[in-house]
Scaffold this motif. Structure first.
Motif, mmCIF file in Angstrom:
data_model
loop_
_atom_site.group_PDB
_atom_site.id
_atom_site.type_symbol
_atom_site.label_atom_id
_atom_site.label_comp_id
_atom_site.label_asym_id
_atom_site.label_seq_id
_atom_site.Cartn_x
_atom_site.Cartn_y
_atom_site.Cartn_z
ATOM 1 N N ILE A 163 0.880 -1.172 0.000
ATOM 2 C CA ILE A 163 0.000 0.000 0.000
ATOM 3 C C ILE A 163 0.912 1.215 0.000
ATOM 4 N N GLN A 164 1.020 1.855 -1.136
ATOM 5 C CA GLN A 164 1.979 2.951 -1.289
ATOM 6 C C GLN A 164 1.587 4.173 -0.456
ATOM 7 N N ASN A 165 2.603 4.848 0.079
ATOM 8 C CA ASN A 165 2.350 5.962 0.989
ATOM 9 C C ASN A 165 3.078 7.217 0.532
ATOM 10 N N LYS A 166 2.672 7.687 -0.634
ATOM 11 C CA LYS A 166 3.147 8.989 -1.085
ATOM 12 C C LYS A 166 2.125 10.044 -0.688
ATOM 13 N N GLU A 167 2.539 11.302 -0.749
ATOM 14 C CA GLU A 167 1.732 12.407 -0.224
ATOM 15 C C GLU A 167 0.313 12.410 -0.777
ATOM 16 N N ASP A 168 0.149 12.147 -2.060
ATOM 17 C CA ASP A 168 -1.160 12.253 -2.694
ATOM 18 C C ASP A 168 -1.929 10.940 -2.741
ATOM 19 N N ASP A 169 -1.369 9.884 -2.175
ATOM 20 C CA ASP A 169 -2.028 8.584 -2.191
ATOM 21 C C ASP A 169 -3.130 8.506 -1.140
ATOM 22 N N LYS A 170 -4.089 7.619 -1.377
ATOM 23 C CA LYS A 170 -5.177 7.389 -0.422
ATOM 24 C C LYS A 170 -4.771 6.277 0.558
ATOM 25 N N PHE A 171 -3.636 6.454 1.201
ATOM 26 C CA PHE A 171 -3.086 5.408 2.061
ATOM 27 C C PHE A 171 -4.054 5.039 3.181
ATOM 28 N N GLU A 172 -4.612 6.033 3.860
ATOM 29 C CA GLU A 172 -5.493 5.758 4.996
ATOM 30 C C GLU A 172 -6.686 4.903 4.576
ATOM 31 N N THR A 173 -7.315 5.307 3.474
ATOM 32 C CA THR A 173 -8.518 4.596 3.023
ATOM 33 C C THR A 173 -8.229 3.139 2.722
ATOM 34 N N PRO B 16 -13.675 -6.560 -5.903
ATOM 35 C CA PRO B 16 -13.199 -5.271 -5.390
ATOM 36 C C PRO B 16 -12.073 -5.441 -4.384
ATOM 37 N N LEU B 17 -11.137 -4.524 -4.405
ATOM 38 C CA LEU B 17 -9.960 -4.605 -3.541
ATOM 39 C C LEU B 17 -10.301 -4.862 -2.069
ATOM 40 N N ARG C 187 -4.119 1.138 -7.006
ATOM 41 C CA ARG C 187 -4.720 0.044 -6.239
ATOM 42 C C ARG C 187 -4.221 -1.325 -6.677
ATOM 43 N N SER C 188 -3.882 -1.448 -7.956
ATOM 44 C CA SER C 188 -3.477 -2.773 -8.440
ATOM 45 C C SER C 188 -2.193 -3.254 -7.784
ATOM 46 N N ALA C 189 -1.357 -2.318 -7.324
ATOM 47 C CA ALA C 189 -0.143 -2.730 -6.599
ATOM 48 C C ALA C 189 -0.522 -3.479 -5.328
ATOM 49 N N ALA C 190 -1.530 -2.978 -4.628
ATOM 50 C CA ALA C 190 -2.007 -3.661 -3.425
ATOM 51 C C ALA C 190 -2.711 -4.960 -3.788
ATOM 52 N N GLY C 191 -3.573 -4.902 -4.805
ATOM 53 C CA GLY C 191 -4.324 -6.089 -5.189
ATOM 54 C C GLY C 191 -3.430 -7.209 -5.675
ATOM 55 N N PHE C 192 -2.479 -6.878 -6.511
ATOM 56 C CA PHE C 192 -1.518 -7.867 -7.006
ATOM 57 C C PHE C 192 -0.767 -8.520 -5.853
#
Length: 454
Positions: free
Chosen positions: A290-300, A391-392, A417-422
């Motif tokens: 789950i990528q954590n860059k500034e503009d990512d929806k990491f929390e969600t 869905p993820l 999202r596909s990075a997390a899903g994969f």
């Protein structure tokens, strides 16, 4: 009088500070209090009040920390059933802060215990209304988050009926030029059709918000319940945390366990927060990206993939990135189930090969394609006719449905999202060949759009 809007882009969530004669009142303050403290210092003022519209599902409020640190009074409807000292605000009750007055409006529909707060100026003219999750710009707050959560639990159909009454008996009676300040904007999961505008007026909402246009209550309820998005796993937990009040954010981040070179036990839930390119070059076996860059929806996505009763580990490149990940996890109350945040973890590492795009383009039927977008997104059109939609947020529970007789390709709408899903599919189906379509999905998305328009 000064009104300041503080907006958290990651959660599409707004908090407000109102200053009058050296006194500051906050409405729905998010967990990081430093921006509010800075605002009060800039105006040589003191934070004296916090107005909570309801126990929020999507973020952790700082009301309790503000009360403890500044002695501020917390105002909330008694129906919330809180565990901290507060002053009840029922419909029509008023509190004066400096030269302005806050008037409570009972506005159930999103939740059964929801207040909005009408701001009256020194002449008692209606200046603004802080609508929380009841009235948004272009929408109203979804009615399906309080089944099984909160002090009062009401069915979504009952809440939908309450929202109809709120719109027509409360908001419709306000002055047309009253400014509408909601707690959320586009991108929030607390509504389905929110505008990107962060404020509006009652007149504009009467003219353009769908909720004001349907005059039949039954038709309103049916339209309201249709097409709501998924509910992240963390939402019910946040309601309970906010009812009790959370500890200070700085304390939560500081007290989190941080380790360098830790060997994480096998079978643990591991959230690797690095960029997907770095993750694929080498990561712990079984880790979820789950990528954590500034503009990512990491929390969600953290709160949608990991349940609030599950223990997990965080991985980052360095201490700064690690603290940022803990900070963002704490915004949704997830510091409590964090075992440790780790740099340079020890253990078996694996690399991830890239899909052969030419082969995939020419032979899509040779692959099992998993579309991890939300159902509402898929309803607007598939990128691949043969794709199976999981869905993820459901992927960890439904990975066994995936046909692994062929190589598996995972895709979303844009590549994040596909990075997390994969990584979830690969961790749960270790004997399968799994690929992430990643950013290349945009090419297929464009082809689909072009084809549908031709």
């Amino acid at each position: 009088m000064n009104i300041k809007h503080f907006y958290d882009e990651a959660l599409a969530q707004g908090s407000f500070a109102i200053e009058s004669e050296g006194k500051v009142a906050l409405v729905d303050p998010y967990r990081d209090i430093e921006p509010f403290v800075k605002f009060s210092e800039e105006h040589n003022a003191k934070i004296v009040a916090v107005f909570e519209t309801h126990p929020h599902a999507d973020f952790i409020s700082s009301h309790l920390e503000i009360q403890k640190r500044f002695g501020a009074t917390i105002y909330v409807n008694e129906k919330v059933g809180v565990s901290y000292d507060y002053t009840h605000m029922g419909h029509g009750d008023e509190v004066k802060i400096g030269q302005v007055t806050f008037k409570a409006l009972f506005t159930p529909g999103h939740s059964p215990d929801h207040n909005s707060y009408l701001l009256l100026d020194e002449n008692r003219e209606q200046k603004a209304v802080f609508t929380g999750d009841s009235l948004f710009v272009g929408d109203v707050g979804r009615p399906d988050l309080r089944e099984g959560a909160g002090n009062i639990q009401v069915s979504r159909k009952e809440l939908a009926g309450m929202m109809y009454d709120t719109v027509n008996d409360v908001f419709a009676d306000l002055s047309d030029d009253t400014i509408v300040y909601p707690a959320h904007g586009a991108g929030s999961l607390c509504g389905k059709n929110m505008s990107s505008d962060l404020s509006s007026t009652i007149a504009n909402e009467k003219a353009n918000n769908w909720a004001f246009q349907i005059k039949d209550k039954g038709k309103f309820v049916d339209a309201f319940l249709e097409g709501q998005s998924f509910i992240p796993k963390y939402f019910p937990n946040s309601v309970e945390v906010n009812r009790k009040g959370a500890k200070a954010l700085d304390e939560a981040v500081k007290n989190a366990e941080k380790k360098d070179g830790l060997e994480i036990p096998k079978g643990s839930i591991i959230i690797d927060t690095r960029a997907k390119e770095d993750f694929k070059k080498g990561h712990l076996k079984g880790a979820i990206n789950i990528q954590n860059k500034e503009d990512d929806k990491f929390e969600t996505w953290l709160g949608s993939i990991v349940a609030p009763d599950e223990k997990y580990y965080l991985i980052a490149d360095n201490d700064e990135a690690l603290n940022f990940a803990i900070y963002r996890a704490a915004k949704i109350g997830y510091e409590n189930n964090l075992v440790a945040a780790v740099t340079n973890p020890k253990g078996e590492t694996v690399t991830d090969p890239q899909v052969n795009l030419d082969d995939f383009k020419n032979n899509p039927d040779a692959y099992t394609i998993i579309d991890i977008r939300n159902q509402s997104e898929v309803a607007d059109g598939k990128f691949f006719d043969s794709a199976k939609n999981i869905p993820l947020p459901e992927l960890r529970e439904r990975a066994s449905e995936i046909n692994t007789q062929k190589p598996v390709v995972v895709h979303c709408a844009g590549g994040y999202r596909s990075a997390a899903g994969f990584s979830i599919v690969k961790s749960l189906l270790p004997n399968a060949k799994v690929y992430d379509l990643s950013d290349a999905v945009k090419e297929f998305k464009q082809l689909t759009t072009t084809s549908s328009n031709s």
